[in-house]
Scaffold this active site. Structure first.
Site, PDB file in Angstrom:
ATOM      1  N   LYS A  11       9.386   9.875   4.783  1.00 32.25           N
ATOM      2  CA  LYS A  11       8.935  10.162   3.420  1.00 32.25           C
ATOM      3  C   LYS A  11       7.526  10.718   3.487  1.00 32.25           C
ATOM      4  CE  LYS A  11       6.794   7.994   0.167  1.00 32.25           C
ATOM      5  NZ  LYS A  11       6.096   9.102  -0.546  1.00 32.25           N
ATOM      6  N   GLY A  45      -1.433   4.267   5.550  1.00 31.09           N
ATOM      7  CA  GLY A  45      -1.946   4.353   4.189  1.00 31.09           C
ATOM      8  C   GLY A  45      -2.872   3.200   3.885  1.00 31.09           C
ATOM      9  N   SER A  46      -2.947   2.825   2.633  1.00 34.30           N
ATOM     10  CA  SER A  46      -3.880   1.792   2.213  1.00 34.30           C
ATOM     11  C   SER A  46      -3.395   0.407   2.617  1.00 34.30           C
ATOM     12  CB  SER A  46      -4.056   1.839   0.694  1.00 34.30           C
ATOM     13  OG  SER A  46      -2.897   1.363   0.032  1.00 34.30           O
ATOM     14  N   THR A  47      -4.351  -0.509   2.738  1.00 29.51           N
ATOM     15  CA  THR A  47      -4.016  -1.886   3.093  1.00 29.51           C
ATOM     16  C   THR A  47      -3.154  -2.533   2.015  1.00 29.51           C
ATOM     17  OG1 THR A  47      -5.998  -2.145   4.451  1.00 29.51           O
ATOM     18  CG2 THR A  47      -4.998  -4.157   3.597  1.00 29.51           C
ATOM     19  N   GLY A  82       0.282  -1.344   2.435  1.00 31.34           N
ATOM     20  CA  GLY A  82       0.810  -1.898   3.687  1.00 31.34           C
ATOM     21  C   GLY A  82       1.347  -3.299   3.512  1.00 31.34           C
ATOM     22  N   GLU A 111      -0.657   1.302  10.015  1.00 33.74           N
ATOM     23  CA  GLU A 111      -2.005   1.823  10.308  1.00 33.74           C
ATOM     24  C   GLU A 111      -2.683   1.980   8.962  1.00 33.74           C
ATOM     25  OE1 GLU A 111      -4.996   4.031  10.220  1.00 33.74           O
ATOM     26  OE2 GLU A 111      -3.644   5.689  10.723  1.00 33.74           O
ATOM     27  N   CYS A 133      -9.353   7.309   7.397  1.00 32.79           N
ATOM     28  CA  CYS A 133      -9.300   5.849   7.429  1.00 32.79           C
ATOM     29  C   CYS A 133     -10.348   5.253   8.358  1.00 32.79           C
ATOM     30  CB  CYS A 133      -7.904   5.384   7.837  1.00 32.79           C
ATOM     31  SG  CYS A 133      -7.326   6.089   9.397  1.00 32.79           S
ATOM     32  N   GLU A 167     -13.429   0.607   0.847  1.00 32.57           N
ATOM     33  CA  GLU A 167     -13.159   1.922   1.420  1.00 32.57           C
ATOM     34  C   GLU A 167     -13.267   2.982   0.316  1.00 32.57           C
ATOM     35  OE1 GLU A 167      -9.977   3.728   4.599  1.00 32.57           O
ATOM     36  OE2 GLU A 167      -9.191   2.502   2.975  1.00 32.57           O
TER      37      GLU A 167
END
Length: 541
Positions: free
Chosen positions: A232, A285-287, A290, A308, A342, A439
């Site tokens: 995706k 992507g973002s935490t 995730g 990641e 990141c 971030e």
């Protein structure tokens, strides 16, 4: 004219999605005087008001399922936008759970019945090498699409990222016929084999900041191991994954082995992470997202997960450093890719002995950074990805000013059109400030002061993230101390953003699980199987 537009911009409106307030730069102007601050904050613009026509056409906008470009089952489409203007580049098929189901079915059949996992490893490597050749042949088209859809400078795409895509694919093509198991000794009369088998159907979700590089990081090792893939793409940048996948099929990839679904996270992404026929999910992507991916994987079939995620990476400048070199490296570590990285060195820790000199030179470098249309030669910084990110970054700048940090450069949008932001530098930043903790994912450098080695180790590690760190020193003992003390997945010493194919990349703590690139990434796409057979009257054990 550029100067007039800048002054007008500094005095005009500033777009916000979630922060309804006045321009943050204007707030600071009240304290120090408008004319003085404007004269100190000019940046180099490159005619961002008149966008260049990209030298490429959009040919692939449908979903790629079972080797064919097809419409979404719902018939829905969505626009992908040009960050330079906010205008529509193309309308792309909007995949959802139904389309993910179609793609997984194709991938499942390709893995269970198709030729790819049964093909010799050498034949798989030949197809991947051919794919890399086609990438090289279509370098400029891929680069132009990447810059058009993402906003990054064309020179960066063409000279760094597309060649890196090719290099990573070649790296994993070389690994394809070198993946093997072991014969291990047993305690009795048994023949013991340890096999390394492909994991099956791999679901992969890639981000918008480095679409082609992330395509390589995900697809390369998965295919080298003999898996099939449902990928995706990010809804902000769907175009290059479709183009690259088309080239991979031209190289000879069998139908169904790689399927690409463009769509949104809550629909397509969640369906992929929770699908019962997907054996592994890999996400960058973002935490926050995730965590959702891991939860969906656990609640479905407990599929293997690689994540990641985000970072707030320290960049540490010791008092023995060459300040000019340190400033340039810290600048690159933060502002590369519009700050949308990141592992950006977004907490710049500078020793108190060189702090004032560093701040002045960091300010001067930021003011010289060329912001403009990514298709113009010499441009260093293009627009942010979209209005949401643009507004989020400006909100962080407001937060920095409100919390008492000193704004020494930038602080506002650049130009009047698109999602451009001035390269921004804050000094006098404290650890408790939001801009030092969260971030930002934008061109905002925060510079913090420290006194000694033990202090900076403690402060650098006082973060929920642990993705990367930079160390700038001429002292080998200092470098050795820091490289072991910093709780991060990558430490760059007197360099930054080195992403060679063989170097594993990933984080500690909330920066992720597992590693991308290198041998470690291969292992995440393999299962280990032990096979034990009795031996009758063996000649040896």
């Amino acid at each position: 004219m550029v100067g007039q537009r800048l002054v007008s911009s500094l005095l005009s409106r500033c777009l916000y999605a979630s922060h309804r307030t006045i321009n943050p730069l204007m707030r600071q102007e009240r304290k120090v005087g408008l004319a003085t601050r404007i004269s100190q904050r000019f940046i180099t613009l490159s005619a961002i008001e008149d966008p260049v026509t990209p030298p490429v056409q959009v040919n692939y906008t449908k979903l790629l399922i079972n080797g064919q470009f097809v419409d979404a089952a719902s018939g829905k489409i969505f626009p992908t936008l040009d960050p330079r203007t906010g205008e529509v580049i193309a309308h792309v098929a909007e995949g959802d759970a139904v389309d993910i189901g179609r793609a997984v079915k194709a991938a499942r059949k390709a893995f269970d019945e198709g030729p790819w996992p049964k093909m010799t490893a050498y034949e798989r490597s030949r197809i991947l090498f051919k794919f890399a050749d086609l990438i090289d042949e279509h370098n400029d088209e891929l680069a132009a699409l990447e810059s058009w859809d993402n906003g990054k400078p064309f020179e960066q795409s063409a000279k760094e990222e597309v060649p890196l895509l090719s290099r990573i694919i070649r790296y994993y093509a070389g690994w394809a016929d070198k993946i093997h198991g072991l014969i291990v000794p047993g305690d009795g009369a048994h023949h013991v084999q340890v096999l390394r088998e492909p994991i099956g159907v791999a679901g992969q979700i890639i981000p918008w900041n480095f679409p082609l590089v992330m395509f390589a990081w995900k697809v390369g090792p998965a295919l080298a191991c003999g898996n099939s893939v449902v990928l995706k793409s990010a809804e902000q940048t769907p175009l290059t994954a479709l183009y690259a996948a088309k080239l991979l099929h031209e190289a000879g990839l069998p139908d169904g082995v790689l399927n690409v679904v463009s769509g949104f996270g809550p629909t397509a992404g969640s369906a992929l992470a929770s699908h019962m026929e997907v054996d592994k999910i890999a996400f960058t992507g973002s935490t926050g997202t995730g965590k959702i991916i891991q939860e969906l994987a656990a609640k479905s079939n407990l599929k293997s997960v690689t994540l990641e995620l985000g970072g707030k990476s320290p960049f540490i400048v010791m008092d023995d450093a060459d300040v000019d070199q340190a400033v340039e490296l810290a600048h690159s570590a933060l502002f590369h890719n519009q700050g949308q990285c990141c592992c950006a060195g977004s907490r710049t820790f500078v020793h108190e002995r060189v702090y004032d000199e560093f701040v002045e030179k960091a300010k001067a470098r930021a003011l010289k950074r060329v912001v403009g249309d990514p298709f113009k030669q010499g441009v260093e910084q293009g627009p942010q990805i979209d209005e949401a990110q643009f507004s989020k970054i400006l909100g962080y700048i407001t937060s920095g000013i409100d919390s008492g940090a000193t704004l020494v450069a930038g602080g506002a949008r650049a130009g009047n059109n698109g999602f451009y932001i001035q390269p921004t530098v804050f000094s006098d930043v404290k650890d408790e400030m939001i801009i030092a903790q969260e971030e930002i994912f934008g061109p905002v450098q925060t510079i913090l002061k420290f006194k000694d080695l033990n202090e900076v180790i403690q402060r650098a590690n006082a973060s929920s993230y642990g993705l990367a760190a930079g160390v700038f020193t001429n002292n080998l003992n200092t470098a050795n101390t820091l490289m072991r003390a910093l709780r991060v997945g990558t430490v760059w010493i007197n360099c930054y953003n080195i992403f060679d194919a063989a170097i594993p990349f990933g984080g500690y703590k909330m920066s992720g699980i597992g590693r991308e690139k290198g041998l470690d990434s291969l292992n995440s796409y393999l299962q280990v199987k032990a096979v034990v057979t009795p031996l009758n009257c063996p000649s040896w054990l």
